[in-house]
Design a protein around this motif. Structure first.
Motif, PDB file in Angstrom:
ATOM      1  N   SER A 143       0.899  -1.322  -0.155  1.00  7.44           N
ATOM      2  CA  SER A 143      -0.051  -0.012  -0.051  1.00  7.44           C
ATOM      3  C   SER A 143       0.757   1.326  -0.050  1.00  7.44           C
ATOM      4  CB  SER A 143      -0.865   0.206   1.038  1.00  7.44           C
ATOM      5  OG  SER A 143      -1.870   0.925   1.170  1.00  7.44           O
ATOM      6  N   ASN A 160      -8.061   5.762  -3.113  1.00 14.61           N
ATOM      7  CA  ASN A 160      -9.256   4.914  -2.889  1.00 14.61           C
ATOM      8  C   ASN A 160      -8.604   3.468  -2.980  1.00 14.61           C
ATOM      9  OD1 ASN A 160     -11.015   7.319  -2.851  1.00 14.61           O
ATOM     10  ND2 ASN A 160     -10.948   7.117  -5.194  1.00 14.61           N
ATOM     11  N   ILE A 161      -9.230   2.678  -1.664  1.00 16.16           N
ATOM     12  CA  ILE A 161      -9.090   1.390  -1.221  1.00 16.16           C
ATOM     13  C   ILE A 161     -10.504   0.928  -1.282  1.00 16.16           C
ATOM     14  CG2 ILE A 161      -7.982  -0.048   0.049  1.00 16.16           C
ATOM     15  CD1 ILE A 161      -5.867   1.864   0.924  1.00 16.16           C
ATOM     16  N   GLU A 193     -11.845  -2.810   0.243  1.00 14.24           N
ATOM     17  CA  GLU A 193     -11.450  -4.339   0.913  1.00 14.24           C
ATOM     18  C   GLU A 193     -12.701  -5.166   0.804  1.00 14.24           C
ATOM     19  OE1 GLU A 193      -9.450  -5.727   4.575  1.00 14.24           O
ATOM     20  OE2 GLU A 193     -10.861  -4.490   5.273  1.00 14.24           O
ATOM     21  N   ALA A 244      -7.424  -4.074   7.109  1.00 16.28           N
ATOM     22  CA  ALA A 244      -7.857  -2.678   6.675  1.00 16.28           C
ATOM     23  C   ALA A 244      -6.883  -1.832   7.192  1.00 16.28           C
ATOM     24  CB  ALA A 244      -9.141  -2.450   7.030  1.00 16.28           C
ATOM     25  N   ALA A 254      -4.677   0.804   5.122  1.00 11.37           N
ATOM     26  CA  ALA A 254      -4.881   2.209   5.423  1.00 11.37           C
ATOM     27  C   ALA A 254      -3.239   2.911   5.628  1.00 11.37           C
ATOM     28  CB  ALA A 254      -5.631   2.539   6.503  1.00 11.37           C
ATOM     29  N   MET A 271      -2.206   4.740   2.361  1.00 11.86           N
ATOM     30  CA  MET A 271      -3.175   5.444   1.881  1.00 11.86           C
ATOM     31  C   MET A 271      -2.874   7.058   1.808  1.00 11.86           C
ATOM     32  SD  MET A 271      -7.271   5.585   2.944  1.00 11.86           S
ATOM     33  CE  MET A 271      -7.121   5.823   4.615  1.00 11.86           C
ATOM     34  N   LEU A 304     -10.808   4.443   2.336  1.00  8.85           N
ATOM     35  CA  LEU A 304     -10.985   3.137   2.473  1.00  8.85           C
ATOM     36  C   LEU A 304     -12.567   2.390   2.596  1.00  8.85           C
ATOM     37  CD1 LEU A 304      -8.317   0.564   3.944  1.00  8.85           C
ATOM     38  CD2 LEU A 304     -10.920  -0.023   4.124  1.00  8.85           C
ATOM     39  N   THR A 329     -14.642  -0.910   3.272  1.00  8.37           N
ATOM     40  CA  THR A 329     -14.526  -2.420   3.535  1.00  8.37           C
ATOM     41  C   THR A 329     -15.812  -3.005   3.612  1.00  8.37           C
ATOM     42  OG1 THR A 329     -13.417  -3.970   4.953  1.00  8.37           O
ATOM     43  CG2 THR A 329     -14.038  -1.729   5.936  1.00  8.37           C
ATOM     44  N   ILE A 335     -12.287   5.723   7.119  1.00 10.45           N
ATOM     45  CA  ILE A 335     -12.541   4.202   6.844  1.00 10.45           C
ATOM     46  C   ILE A 335     -14.235   3.960   6.828  1.00 10.45           C
ATOM     47  CG2 ILE A 335     -12.464   1.707   7.629  1.00 10.45           C
ATOM     48  CD1 ILE A 335      -9.601   2.308   8.638  1.00 10.45           C
TER      49      ILE A 335
END
Length: 213
Positions: free
Chosen positions: A53, A60-61, A63, A72, A76, A79, A85, A87, A111
């Motif tokens: 990561s 933008n993530i 999971e 997570a 992060a 990030m 993020l 999830t 998150i």
């Protein structure tokens, strides 16, 4: 299944960056209170996720498969400052546990938790992703890929966990073993899809890195 000797595995762990204290606390509480604690990514794979990561520096993530939030938090770490993020997990009973640790971290406000069926949630996410981590129910892996591939930015990376499935991918598959069948299909899908380039790493239970070209 161990792909290398336990002795060598211990050496690798000893010479890998240690996980943050917060993740150690999360691990302890997961083992004390939550069923199937082996589902945690663990300190070594967690550092791998963190490093990847940080190399990608995603904005933008996504999971797929939160469990107690360990992976997570690892993702992060790389990030961007204004990144987010998302999830997804189907188990609503873990939502408060996850949020507790998200809020204890410096990433809590970045998150976003989604509870429910990922195959129904993903189509409603109007976001393009730089990094996706798939670590959920194995029979849906091919479906998850088909749902996210058009949401990936060029150069984006898809990480897929458990792709070696304790070595079952090279053994005779029982008729009722839907998970292994799905992973065999998924691994073929990744290596043949011209939109990505893929490498499989024998880390823990197998981790695939797929980069969108």
């Amino acid at each position: 299944m161990h792909f290398i000797s336990e002795e060598l595995d211990n050496y690798i762990i000893k010479h890998t960056q240690q996980e943050p204290e917060l993740l150690q606390q999360l691990t302890r509480e997961t083992y004390q209170k939550i069923l199937q604690p082996r589902m945690l990514s663990g300190p070594y794979q967690g550092r791998v996720l963190s490093m990847l990561s940080k190399l990608i520096t995603p904005k933008n993530i996504l999971e797929i498969g939160t469990y107690t939030g360990y992976s997570a938090l690892c993702l992060a770490e790389g990030m961007q400052k204004d990144g987010v993020l998302h999830t997804i997990d189907i188990n609503e009973e873990l939502e408060d546990f996850q949020r507790k640790y998200f809020n204890l971290s410096s990433f809590g406000k970045q998150i976003y938790q989604h509870i429910g069926d990922a195959t129904k949630i993903i189509p409603n996410l109007d976001i393009s992703f730089d990094l996706v981590f798939i670590d959920a129910d194995k029979p849906n892996y091919p479906t998850y890929f088909k749902l996210i591939i058009d949401k990936m930015n060029t150069g984006g990376v898809i990480l897929s966990d458990n792709v070696l499935w304790s070595g079952k991918v090279i053994q005779e598959v029982a008729e009722e073993d839907l998970s292994t069948k799905a992973l065999l299909e998924y691994n073929e899908l990744l290596v043949k899809d011209k939109r990505i380039e893929t490498v499989v790493l024998p880390i823990r239970d197998g981790l695939t890195i797929s980069r969108v070209v």
